[in-house]
Design a protein around this motif. Structure first.
Motif, PDB file in Angstrom:
ATOM      1  N   VAL A  87       0.845  -1.195   0.000  1.00  0.00           N
ATOM      2  CA  VAL A  87       0.000   0.000   0.000  1.00  0.00           C
ATOM      3  C   VAL A  87       0.880   1.245   0.000  1.00  0.00           C
ATOM      4  O   VAL A  87       1.651   1.468   0.925  1.00  0.00           O
ATOM      5  CB  VAL A  87      -0.944   0.007   1.221  1.00  0.00           C
ATOM      6  N   TYR A  88       0.758   2.041  -1.059  1.00  0.00           N
ATOM      7  CA  TYR A  88       1.500   3.302  -1.169  1.00  0.00           C
ATOM      8  C   TYR A  88       0.486   4.443  -1.210  1.00  0.00           C
ATOM      9  O   TYR A  88      -0.300   4.539  -2.159  1.00  0.00           O
ATOM     10  CB  TYR A  88       2.341   3.312  -2.451  1.00  0.00           C
ATOM     11  N   TYR A  89       0.498   5.282  -0.211  1.00  0.00           N
ATOM     12  CA  TYR A  89      -0.435   6.410  -0.156  1.00  0.00           C
ATOM     13  C   TYR A  89      -1.879   5.954  -0.389  1.00  0.00           C
ATOM     14  O   TYR A  89      -2.613   6.527  -1.180  1.00  0.00           O
ATOM     15  CB  TYR A  89      -0.033   7.500  -1.156  1.00  0.00           C
ATOM     16  N   ALA A  93       0.979   0.286  -5.502  1.00  0.00           N
ATOM     17  CA  ALA A  93       2.334   0.769  -5.759  1.00  0.00           C
ATOM     18  C   ALA A  93       2.473   1.171  -7.234  1.00  0.00           C
ATOM     19  O   ALA A  93       1.888   0.543  -8.117  1.00  0.00           O
ATOM     20  CB  ALA A  93       3.350  -0.315  -5.415  1.00  0.00           C
ATOM     21  N   GLY A  94       3.255   2.225  -7.503  1.00  0.00           N
ATOM     22  CA  GLY A  94       3.316   2.829  -8.823  1.00  0.00           C
ATOM     23  C   GLY A  94       3.688   1.876  -9.944  1.00  0.00           C
ATOM     24  O   GLY A  94       3.037   1.855 -11.002  1.00  0.00           O
ATOM     25  N   THR A  95       4.732   1.090  -9.761  1.00  0.00           N
ATOM     26  CA  THR A  95       5.145   0.155 -10.805  1.00  0.00           C
ATOM     27  C   THR A  95       4.053  -0.870 -11.081  1.00  0.00           C
ATOM     28  O   THR A  95       3.786  -1.222 -12.234  1.00  0.00           O
ATOM     29  CB  THR A  95       6.448  -0.556 -10.406  1.00  0.00           C
ATOM     30  N   VAL A 122      -0.080  -4.201   4.151  1.00  0.00           N
ATOM     31  CA  VAL A 122      -0.054  -2.818   4.627  1.00  0.00           C
ATOM     32  C   VAL A 122       0.477  -2.748   6.056  1.00  0.00           C
ATOM     33  O   VAL A 122       0.290  -3.688   6.837  1.00  0.00           O
ATOM     34  CB  VAL A 122      -1.478  -2.205   4.548  1.00  0.00           C
ATOM     35  N   ARG A 123       1.130  -1.634   6.381  1.00  0.00           N
ATOM     36  CA  ARG A 123       1.565  -1.435   7.761  1.00  0.00           C
ATOM     37  C   ARG A 123       0.376  -1.121   8.662  1.00  0.00           C
ATOM     38  O   ARG A 123       0.212  -1.721   9.716  1.00  0.00           O
ATOM     39  CB  ARG A 123       2.582  -0.285   7.850  1.00  0.00           C
ATOM     40  N   ASP A 129      -8.724   0.140   0.572  1.00  0.00           N
ATOM     41  CA  ASP A 129      -8.732   0.929  -0.668  1.00  0.00           C
ATOM     42  C   ASP A 129      -7.904   0.244  -1.744  1.00  0.00           C
ATOM     43  O   ASP A 129      -8.325   0.132  -2.902  1.00  0.00           O
ATOM     44  CB  ASP A 129      -8.153   2.327  -0.417  1.00  0.00           C
ATOM     45  N   THR A 130      -6.721  -0.212  -1.391  1.00  0.00           N
ATOM     46  CA  THR A 130      -5.842  -0.871  -2.355  1.00  0.00           C
ATOM     47  C   THR A 130      -6.443  -2.184  -2.834  1.00  0.00           C
ATOM     48  O   THR A 130      -6.393  -2.509  -4.031  1.00  0.00           O
ATOM     49  CB  THR A 130      -4.462  -1.110  -1.732  1.00  0.00           C
ATOM     50  N   PHE A 131      -7.024  -2.940  -1.925  1.00  0.00           N
ATOM     51  CA  PHE A 131      -7.687  -4.202  -2.264  1.00  0.00           C
ATOM     52  C   PHE A 131      -8.797  -3.967  -3.291  1.00  0.00           C
ATOM     53  O   PHE A 131      -8.903  -4.684  -4.301  1.00  0.00           O
ATOM     54  CB  PHE A 131      -8.243  -4.835  -0.994  1.00  0.00           C
TER      55      PHE A 131
END
Length: 208
Positions: A87-89, A93-95, A122-123, A129-131
């Protein structure tokens, strides 16, 4: 039967990998072959919307210098697909996002009715949201998303810490079991139940 799992983390053996491994171990117990492909540390450019992939016979992306076309072919040939991202922001993740945009734009027609599931490592926050963002690709690819008893989000910071999240690990195990059952059920039915006929897509917009 074969499942391809995509590790979208920059860290090859980090928590995203450990999470994917929980699911793939359940599949392997059921006799299903698995492969985890690590793309999160690659240089992958985003989709430019050039539509080259819609015009060539194999629907390959015009950019052939990275891992997209090779991995997309593996996904197209597989019976099931797993997507895993850190999870990035509060997002993918961008890539991994660049990878998924190009793979699903070029090859989603080959993924129709394949069995799939997603994992977010995620930490603390942003995992759901990412899911959901990962599942958006499955939905638009007309894929069959496997159930579990909770969202497939698992928590940990340092590599391996996700395995201490007992509820998260159990959720992923249940997803793996469901995926194996669905894949076997579809394989059993493929010679007796025909897939729905694919209609030609109608495109509309609201600018007059």
């Amino acid at each position: 039967m074969r499942v391809i799992a995509i590790n979208g983390s920059p860290h090859k053996n980090g928590n995203t990998y450990e999470s994917l491994a929980v699911v793939t171990k359940e599949l392997e117990k059921q006799g299903i072959e698995t492969e985890i492909v690590h793309i999160g540390n690659k240089v992958i450019r985003g989709c430019t919307g050039c539509n080259y992939c819609q015009k060539n016979e194999q629907n390959n992306c015009v950019f052939n210098e990275d891992a997209v076309n090779e991995t997309a072919l593996k996904m197209a040939e597989a019976d099931g697909i797993i997507l895993g991202s850190p999870v990035y922001y509060s997002g993918i993740a961008g890539t991994m996002k660049s990878f998924l945009d190009r793979v699903f734009y070029s090859k989603s027609q080959y993924f129709r009715y394949k069995v799939c599931t997603a994992v977010a490592a995620v930490r603390r926050s942003g995992g759901v949201d990412t899911f959901h963002q990962l599942n958006n690709y499955f939905n638009l690819g007309e894929m069959i998303i496997v159930p579990s008893h909770y969202w497939s989000v698992i928590h940990g910071r340092r590599p391996g810490e996700v395995l201490q999240d007992e509820e998260g690990v159990q959720t992923l195990r249940e997803a793996g079991k469901s995926m194996a059952w669905l894949m076997k059920s579809l394989d059993h039915a493929k010679n007796t139940v025909e897939k729905p006929e694919k209609e030609d897509r109608k495109w509309t917009h609201f600018i007059r």
